[in-house]
Design a protein around this motif. Sequence first.
Motif, mmCIF file in Angstrom:
data_model
loop_
_atom_site.group_PDB
_atom_site.id
_atom_site.type_symbol
_atom_site.label_atom_id
_atom_site.label_comp_id
_atom_site.label_asym_id
_atom_site.label_seq_id
_atom_site.Cartn_x
_atom_site.Cartn_y
_atom_site.Cartn_z
ATOM 1 N N GLN A 271 6.307 -13.371 3.951
ATOM 2 C CA GLN A 271 7.014 -14.337 4.788
ATOM 3 C C GLN A 271 6.770 -15.769 4.306
ATOM 4 O O GLN A 271 7.703 -16.589 4.257
ATOM 5 C CB GLN A 271 6.552 -14.201 6.238
ATOM 6 N N LEU A 272 5.518 -16.067 3.948
ATOM 7 C CA LEU A 272 5.194 -17.420 3.517
ATOM 8 C C LEU A 272 5.902 -17.780 2.207
ATOM 9 O O LEU A 272 6.345 -18.927 2.022
ATOM 10 C CB LEU A 272 3.676 -17.569 3.350
ATOM 11 N N HIS A 273 6.038 -16.834 1.303
ATOM 12 C CA HIS A 273 6.766 -17.102 0.058
ATOM 13 C C HIS A 273 8.251 -17.360 0.343
ATOM 14 O O HIS A 273 8.881 -18.208 -0.317
ATOM 15 C CB HIS A 273 6.602 -15.938 -0.918
ATOM 16 N N GLU A 274 8.805 -16.680 1.346
ATOM 17 C CA GLU A 274 10.187 -16.937 1.748
ATOM 18 C C GLU A 274 10.324 -18.335 2.335
ATOM 19 O O GLU A 274 11.302 -19.049 2.063
ATOM 20 C CB GLU A 274 10.646 -15.886 2.761
ATOM 21 N N GLU A 278 12.596 -21.882 0.932
ATOM 22 C CA GLU A 278 13.603 -22.568 1.739
ATOM 23 C C GLU A 278 13.101 -23.889 2.319
ATOM 24 O O GLU A 278 13.826 -24.553 3.062
ATOM 25 C CB GLU A 278 14.049 -21.656 2.892
ATOM 26 N N ALA A 279 11.875 -24.278 1.984
ATOM 27 C CA ALA A 279 11.293 -25.486 2.573
ATOM 28 C C ALA A 279 11.711 -26.739 1.809
ATOM 29 O O ALA A 279 11.922 -26.716 0.597
ATOM 30 C CB ALA A 279 9.769 -25.382 2.575
ATOM 31 N N GLN A 280 11.834 -27.847 2.542
ATOM 32 C CA GLN A 280 12.134 -29.129 1.909
ATOM 33 C C GLN A 280 10.971 -29.626 1.052
ATOM 34 O O GLN A 280 11.173 -30.372 0.095
ATOM 35 C CB GLN A 280 12.468 -30.180 2.979
ATOM 36 N N HIS A 281 9.748 -29.236 1.430
ATOM 37 C CA HIS A 281 8.559 -29.666 0.691
ATOM 38 C C HIS A 281 7.744 -28.426 0.290
ATOM 39 O O HIS A 281 6.690 -28.139 0.866
ATOM 40 C CB HIS A 281 7.711 -30.605 1.547
ATOM 41 N N PRO A 282 8.231 -27.686 -0.698
ATOM 42 C CA PRO A 282 7.554 -26.436 -1.071
ATOM 43 C C PRO A 282 6.127 -26.653 -1.555
ATOM 44 O O PRO A 282 5.297 -25.746 -1.450
ATOM 45 C CB PRO A 282 8.452 -25.879 -2.178
ATOM 46 N N GLU A 283 5.824 -27.849 -2.071
ATOM 47 C CA GLU A 283 4.470 -28.104 -2.553
ATOM 48 C C GLU A 283 3.451 -28.081 -1.405
ATOM 49 O O GLU A 283 2.289 -27.704 -1.600
ATOM 50 C CB GLU A 283 4.413 -29.447 -3.300
ATOM 51 N N ARG A 287 0.222 -25.154 -0.560
ATOM 52 C CA ARG A 287 -1.161 -25.340 -0.085
ATOM 53 C C ARG A 287 -1.493 -24.323 1.002
ATOM 54 O O ARG A 287 -2.580 -23.737 1.009
ATOM 55 C CB ARG A 287 -1.346 -26.752 0.462
ATOM 56 N N LEU A 288 -0.560 -24.125 1.937
ATOM 57 C CA LEU A 288 -0.769 -23.134 2.997
ATOM 58 C C LEU A 288 -0.952 -21.749 2.398
ATOM 59 O O LEU A 288 -1.855 -20.992 2.796
ATOM 60 C CB LEU A 288 0.422 -23.155 3.959
ATOM 61 N N ILE A 289 -0.112 -21.406 1.425
ATOM 62 C CA ILE A 289 -0.212 -20.095 0.780
ATOM 63 C C ILE A 289 -1.578 -19.941 0.116
ATOM 64 O O ILE A 289 -2.207 -18.872 0.204
ATOM 65 C CB ILE A 289 0.933 -19.929 -0.240
ATOM 66 N N HIS A 290 -2.058 -20.998 -0.518
ATOM 67 C CA HIS A 290 -3.363 -20.929 -1.180
ATOM 68 C C HIS A 290 -4.467 -20.647 -0.167
ATOM 69 O O HIS A 290 -5.352 -19.816 -0.424
ATOM 70 C CB HIS A 290 -3.647 -22.235 -1.915
ATOM 71 N N VAL A 291 -4.438 -21.326 0.987
ATOM 72 C CA VAL A 291 -5.455 -21.104 2.017
ATOM 73 C C VAL A 291 -5.451 -19.648 2.470
ATOM 74 O O VAL A 291 -6.508 -19.014 2.607
ATOM 75 C CB VAL A 291 -5.226 -22.043 3.221
#
Length: 420
Positions: A271-274, A278-283, A287-291
Amino acid sequence: MVACGLDFGTSNTTLGITTADGPALIALEGSSVTIPSAIFYTPNGAPPAVGRAAIRSYVDGNNGRLMRSLKSVLGSSLINESTAIGRGRVSFRDVISQYVDIIKKQAEATSGVEIDAVVHGRPVHFVDSDPDGDRKAEEALEAIAQEVGFKHISFQYEPIAAALDYERQVNHEEVALIADIGGGTSDFSIVRLGPERRHKADRIDDILANDGIRIGGTDFDHYLSIGTAMPLLGFGTGMKRAGLPVPGGYYHDLATWSAINRLYESGVMRQLHEVRREAQHPELIERLIHVVEEHGGHRLAIDIEAAKIALSDEPQVQVLLDWIESGLAMNVDRTVLVDKTRGLADKIAARIGDCLRDAGLGPNAIDAVFLTGGSTRLAHVHAAILGTVPDARVVDGDTFGSVGTGLTIDAATRYGVVAA
């Protein structure tokens, strides 16, 4: 019979027994009488670590699962849920049972006695405005106490226990407001105390009012995290589709001690990769994905909690988050903490007002206010409490030990125990 007072808290735990010198808290981890309410499971099935050892294993990067704020699930639907541990699953109820069992065994090993009976501390309300949920929470804790080997089990409100500890230093009769601001709840009692009353077996007539609210230190952590750290991970930003925000549920789970492990369930990473696509600020989502990938939710919560505690003494602290991204850090001012959590302090003060009305007393009828619990050290919480009883004498109790000591005093009275 040997009886103990057990303060199984949201953030910390203490256990005491009566000795020849009176009530005494037992060292549960090294020389410390206070142990964090934390447990760390390794995927290889080895016995779990608890307390500081659990937190240290997690922070050192050992493979496994850290769980904190265990008490928060009592009275909630989480008590019946399970979480993945290695290749298996364990229920949150069993997690609490294992933790309490380890604490009991450590106390018996340190003291050299078998402990038969317990006076368990409990908040005035495990769950706000839900008598059925409150009853189920106490029943679950009682069943757990039976499972770990206690033969005699009773409960005492945590602020009443703190009052029993405070009463030892009272040399004349007075009416006291006991304010216990713990990790998960804020609890209050208005009690008539005095040297002629302290040996009474039945103190029901001395308790003028009890009340509480499910607000504690972990809620201050949550609001501070949401207001400072989570925007660095994308909270509050938008999706490419106009008007659609990044889903907030991930961030609220990450900022809630008892819900962090939800992010490690299967399917969340997909879900987080999806969301990132689609996010305006994928960078920021990266960070969230890394955590989440690094199972770093508790590490972030520890950083936020440490900042909150430091702000009790310092006007500003820096939180280093370079473990998320090289060079990432944030400065947090005390004014930010106050701004983000002022509503919590106001609700605590309002509930004290309710307690005064229940007792039929005005603010000037309170002779002393006895403060215990870690969040009483926050300046704006301290001020909110004192603002309800401005003429009362202020007594600062043992921040983490007053409730456990009072429960031990109560245990000696209830069970007529001989000193160990």
